[in-house]
Design an enzyme around this catalytic site. Structure first.
Site, mmCIF file in Angstrom:
data_model
loop_
_atom_site.group_PDB
_atom_site.id
_atom_site.type_symbol
_atom_site.label_atom_id
_atom_site.label_comp_id
_atom_site.label_asym_id
_atom_site.label_seq_id
_atom_site.Cartn_x
_atom_site.Cartn_y
_atom_site.Cartn_z
ATOM 1 N N GLY A 163 0.787 -1.229 0.000
ATOM 2 C CA GLY A 163 0.000 0.000 0.000
ATOM 3 C C GLY A 163 0.822 1.284 0.000
ATOM 4 O O GLY A 163 2.012 1.284 -0.334
ATOM 5 N N GLY A 181 -7.641 2.333 1.722
ATOM 6 C CA GLY A 181 -6.740 3.434 2.038
ATOM 7 C C GLY A 181 -7.207 4.818 1.640
ATOM 8 O O GLY A 181 -8.407 5.124 1.660
ATOM 9 N N LEU A 209 6.150 18.876 6.363
ATOM 10 C CA LEU A 209 7.327 19.090 7.212
ATOM 11 C C LEU A 209 8.408 18.041 6.950
ATOM 12 O O LEU A 209 9.588 18.348 6.923
ATOM 13 C CB LEU A 209 6.917 19.086 8.692
ATOM 14 C CG LEU A 209 6.085 20.302 9.113
ATOM 15 C CD1 LEU A 209 5.548 20.129 10.527
ATOM 16 C CD2 LEU A 209 6.889 21.608 9.006
ATOM 17 N N HIS A 249 21.072 5.534 31.553
ATOM 18 C CA HIS A 249 21.794 6.808 31.505
ATOM 19 C C HIS A 249 23.082 6.618 30.722
ATOM 20 O O HIS A 249 23.761 5.614 30.923
ATOM 21 C CB HIS A 249 22.131 7.276 32.927
ATOM 22 C CG HIS A 249 22.930 8.531 32.938
ATOM 23 N ND1 HIS A 249 22.372 9.760 32.674
ATOM 24 C CD2 HIS A 249 24.263 8.749 33.126
ATOM 25 C CE1 HIS A 249 23.314 10.690 32.728
ATOM 26 N NE2 HIS A 249 24.466 10.091 32.998
HETATM 27 P P1 FAD Z 1 -3.099 2.093 2.111
HETATM 28 O O1 FAD Z 1 -1.736 1.910 2.624
HETATM 29 O O2 FAD Z 1 -3.405 3.337 1.366
HETATM 30 O O3 FAD Z 1 -3.387 0.828 1.187
HETATM 31 C C1 FAD Z 1 -4.522 0.717 0.434
HETATM 32 C C2 FAD Z 1 -4.265 -0.279 -0.659
HETATM 33 O O4 FAD Z 1 -5.486 -0.600 -1.282
HETATM 34 C C3 FAD Z 1 -3.360 0.253 -1.772
HETATM 35 O O5 FAD Z 1 -2.339 -0.673 -2.026
HETATM 36 C C4 FAD Z 1 -4.300 0.384 -2.973
HETATM 37 O O6 FAD Z 1 -3.641 0.162 -4.205
HETATM 38 C C5 FAD Z 1 -5.305 -0.707 -2.681
HETATM 39 N N1 FAD Z 1 -6.606 -0.522 -3.306
HETATM 40 C C6 FAD Z 1 -7.408 0.565 -3.281
HETATM 41 N N2 FAD Z 1 -8.563 0.337 -3.917
HETATM 42 C C7 FAD Z 1 -8.490 -0.940 -4.360
HETATM 43 C C8 FAD Z 1 -9.390 -1.765 -5.076
HETATM 44 N N3 FAD Z 1 -10.598 -1.350 -5.441
HETATM 45 N N4 FAD Z 1 -8.979 -3.011 -5.383
HETATM 46 C C9 FAD Z 1 -7.754 -3.464 -5.002
HETATM 47 N N5 FAD Z 1 -6.888 -2.734 -4.322
HETATM 48 C C10 FAD Z 1 -7.254 -1.487 -3.992
HETATM 49 N N6 FAD Z 1 1.788 6.722 8.593
HETATM 50 C C11 FAD Z 1 2.487 6.406 9.693
HETATM 51 O O7 FAD Z 1 1.929 5.795 10.616
HETATM 52 N N7 FAD Z 1 3.810 6.718 9.819
HETATM 53 C C12 FAD Z 1 4.467 7.385 8.841
HETATM 54 O O8 FAD Z 1 5.660 7.657 8.975
HETATM 55 C C13 FAD Z 1 3.757 7.744 7.673
HETATM 56 N N8 FAD Z 1 4.386 8.385 6.672
HETATM 57 C C14 FAD Z 1 3.677 8.689 5.545
HETATM 58 C C15 FAD Z 1 4.348 9.366 4.534
HETATM 59 C C16 FAD Z 1 3.672 9.691 3.380
HETATM 60 C C17 FAD Z 1 4.413 10.430 2.279
HETATM 61 C C18 FAD Z 1 2.314 9.318 3.214
HETATM 62 C C19 FAD Z 1 1.583 9.638 1.938
HETATM 63 C C20 FAD Z 1 1.642 8.642 4.209
HETATM 64 C C21 FAD Z 1 2.321 8.332 5.393
HETATM 65 N N9 FAD Z 1 1.699 7.677 6.448
HETATM 66 C C22 FAD Z 1 2.389 7.379 7.576
HETATM 67 C C23 FAD Z 1 0.276 7.287 6.379
HETATM 68 C C24 FAD Z 1 0.164 5.797 6.010
HETATM 69 O O9 FAD Z 1 0.819 5.573 4.790
HETATM 70 C C25 FAD Z 1 -1.295 5.399 5.912
HETATM 71 O O10 FAD Z 1 -1.963 5.731 7.112
HETATM 72 C C26 FAD Z 1 -1.417 3.892 5.705
HETATM 73 O O11 FAD Z 1 -0.765 3.496 4.529
HETATM 74 C C27 FAD Z 1 -2.894 3.483 5.629
HETATM 75 O O12 FAD Z 1 -2.970 2.116 5.443
HETATM 76 P P2 FAD Z 1 -4.222 1.432 4.729
HETATM 77 O O13 FAD Z 1 -3.942 -0.016 4.745
HETATM 78 O O14 FAD Z 1 -5.478 1.923 5.321
HETATM 79 O O15 FAD Z 1 -4.206 1.988 3.225
#
Ligand code: FAD
Ligand code: NAI
Length: 465
Positions: A41, A145, A187, A443
């Protein structure tokens, strides 16, 4: 006959793949549907991991460039952006392999393609080759996501105006960069390019940066980041965007005055929104809320047998929240306890120093009418911080005035992302500031500032007056 699964998970981010693994551990026949070429993801492929790889590399560069006070001099220090990016890609590649192995070895069936509802208990998976298959499941978990929010008057073209995905893959250091939104993405990625020499200017709508953080943390962060060379325009609303051949011009408004900014690149980082496009939620009568999120109660949607986890649901948009959602839903499907409590989800911004928090801020606690006691400890009084030139920052513990129970913590410090874990642990078990203050910390460590802040709640800090 279509295949029947106990659990079909749509989306393989930290929510989806972790849920799939826990389902498989619990003996459930599990399918994982992913539309992108790799599992993992946003977090693994374009989010948490690549951004942290770049933050680490550029931190090393920044340290080397400022080594004189330590007697370290590097002549002709240079940045090879291509290699920097290759290393980041290698890190991502290694973890992609890891996730793929973890999932496959647990006999989770991976279905490549876009998943959409084809009626109750049915998911159609449309592959890139125009072929589609339908699979059936007793439980379907939506883990699709989120995607970046854009502004009505500007399009993310991936070249001049980029989202985080573009900003983790620039081929060279932009001369200048405007960052719209001084939140987590702005940031972190603003820091990355600023460290490499880009002139980075933030335009932030709210009066403070790192909104949602403790007020003192936000103020100190802004002061430190300014010292690092970044420029901030807070209480400023971007109102327009004009693309020129080699630059982008933004118009903005502050206190009724029109302002304009120009730079080579613009990073648009004004938040992310849940992603449900093409899922066919109407096929099962599932509605999203006014923010596009799927409403859930303990992971369960309004439609029986359909669950939702991670960024597509209410709650913090964080990888570890998505993971915990995933585990809890798998547990519930298997008839075991699984709990959802977002009051102790730590939040970290991986700048230098890092900004970490958990629970209530001092302000939020007061707004709730709680009687609180607050203990703060500055890093200028911490031996390890002095030894490693990291005295910018402090730790703050907020406790209930009567029970002494820890309600929240805010830390701005090098390594705050690791330090916050001990506070979360104490809070998880209902710990008091006294408990945390009497826990032995090694420490010299910067973590001792957390112990001292806990002691300071009752004015018992040893190394400050
Ligand atoms: P996602 O990781 O978004 O995964 C969703 C997946 O579903 C994707 O692979 C997508 O392709 C797939 N998908 C969507 N629709 C379909 C469909 N219809 N059929 C099949 N597949 C589908 N969070 C932290 O906790 N720490 C961090 O340091 C951090 N850094 C980040 C830095 C950046 C630049 C960004 C953009 C985000 C960051 N985040 C961080 C946030 C974190 O990435 C998200 O909170 C997390 O990925 C959410 O997980 P998820 O499984 O809900 O969704
Ligand atoms: P964010 O919500 O953290 O910050 C967005 C900022 O943009 C806010 O300060 C907001 O006031 C500002 N803003 C909104 N509209 C604006 C406008 N028109 N003009 C100027 N400023 C405006 O969102 P961000 O940084 O895009 O990150 C999205 C999410 O991704 C975060 O909420 C977080 O959940 C996750 N994330 C987490 C990270 C971490 O845990 N270290 C790192 C990166 C992202």
């Amino acid at each position: 006959m279509p295949d029947t699964f106990d659990a079909i998970i749509i989306g393989s981010g930290p929510g989806g793949y972790v849920c799939a693994i826990r389902c498989a551990q619990l003996g459930l026949k599990t399918a994982l549907v992913e539309k992108d070429p790799y599992l993992g993801g946003t977090c693994l492929n374009v989010g948490c991991i690549p951004s942290k790889a770049l933050l680490h590399s550029t931190h090393l560069y920044h340290q080397a460039a400022h080594g004189e006070a330590h007697g370290l001099q590097f002549k002709d220090l240079k940045v090879d952006v291509k290699r920097l990016m290759e290393r980041k890609d290698k890190v991502v590649g290694q973890l992609r392999k890891g996730v793929q192995t973890l999932v496959s070895k647990r006999k989770i069936e991976i279905h490549e393609g876009t998943g959409s509802f084809a009626g109750k208990g049915k998911v159609t998976v449309a592959g890139s080759d125009d072929k589609s298959t339908t699979i059936e499941g007793k439980n379907i978990i939506i883990a699709t996501g989120s995607v970046p929010v854009s502004l009505p008057f500007m399009k993310i073209d991936g070249k001049q105006v980029v989202s985080s995905t573009g900003a983790i893959a620039f081929g060279k250091v932009p001369k200048s960069m405007l960052v719209i939104g001084a939140g987590a993405i702005g940031l972190e990625l603003g820091s990355v390019w600023s460290r490499l020499g880009s002139e980075v200017t933030f335009v932030e709508f709210l009066p403070t940066i790192a909104a949602g953080s403790d007020d003192d943390v936000s103020k100190m962060a802004e002061r430190i980041f300014k010292k690092q060379g970044m420029t901030f325009h807070t209480s400023t609303k971007v109102t327009g965007c004009e693309l020129n051949k080699d630059s982008v011009k933004l118009t903005a408004e502050r206190d009724g005055k029109e302002l304009s900014f120009e730079a080579e690149k613009v990073l648009l980082s004004v938040g992310r929104k849940p992603y449900t496009e093409g899922l066919g939620l109407d096929q099962i009568g599932l509605k999203t809320d006014d923010k596009g999120r799927i409403p859930v109660k303990n992971g369960q949607t309004e439609v029986e047998g359909v669950w939702a986890i991670g960024d597509v649901t209410p709650g913090p948009m964080l990888a570890h929240k998505a993971e915990e959602d995933g585990v809890a839903v798998a547990q519930r499907i298997a008839g075991k306890p699984g709990h959802f409590d977002y009051s102790r989800v730590p939040n970290v911004i991986y700048t230098d120093p890092e900004i970490a928090s958990v629970g209530l801020t001092e302000k939020a606690a007061k707004e709730q009418g709680r009687e609180i006691k607050v203990g703060t400890f500055p890093l200028v009084a911490n031996g390890r911080a002095i030894a490693q030139d990291a005295t910018d920052g402090f730790a703050k513990i907020i406790a209930d005035a009567k029970t002494d129970r820890i309600l929240g913590a805010a830390i701005i410090a090098a390594g705050a992302s690791e330090m916050i874990a001990s506070v979360v642990g104490h809070m998880e078990y209902g710990g008091s500031a006294e408990d945390l203050g009497s826990t032995i910390h090694a420490h010299p460590t910067i973590s001792e500032a957390v112990k001292e802040a806990a002691l300071a709640v009752d004015k018992k800090a040893i190394h400050s007056l």
